[in-house]
Motif scaffolding. Sequence first.
Motif: not given
Length: 215
Positions: A56, A59, A78, A80, A85-86, A88
């Motif tokens: 995954y 960032e 995070k 993702f 990207k909701t 993660y």
Amino acid sequence: MGNECGMSVNYTDLRGESIEYKMFFNKVFLTGKNDGKETKENYSINGVLVLGNEQYPVEGLYKKETETDESESKLYFKAFTSADKTSYIEVEQKIETETESNGTEVEQEFIYSVYDNGKLKERTRIKYEVEDDELELKMSITKDGKTESLTFSDETDNGERVINVRGNIDGQPVKFKIYVRQDSYHYVFEDGSSSDLERDDDDDDDDEKDDENND
């Protein structure tokens, strides 16, 4: 993988489930300060999180502060798990070290959270403290609106290593002792009952292992 840094985390949660992941990332310098007494460094990070057979994109931020007798580092990122990207995995790690005339005090905190469509599904928190050769480990897991927790205190009783355990599981208080012996763990419960568990030769008695290279 073309990344300059690597990080590996292994731990066992309160249900006995093993969690393991690896992260490979690059650091990009953002800001810094060095006045001769204190050094501060701030980086952005990007890379990949390897969880099982999946990878995954990652960032995050890495911060480090150093003074003469103490240091602190913070890692936040995070990973993702969905294209929008909701969903993660969020990880926060904080390490503080302070050196005094009577020894070194180390405090580590690790928080692992899973979000699905922006909603928190599960969070594991681990806090590890070492002061004057005394060790305390706190673990908690929050899921479905409920929190379970255990605290492990490493002590010595008549020359024998003893881990005192207390906490709350399934809404009920728990309390017991673990005697760490050469080839076994001897459990003693509040009602006076006891049991033994054979000790693995490769067991290093750590509930959490972190191996991080951020240089």
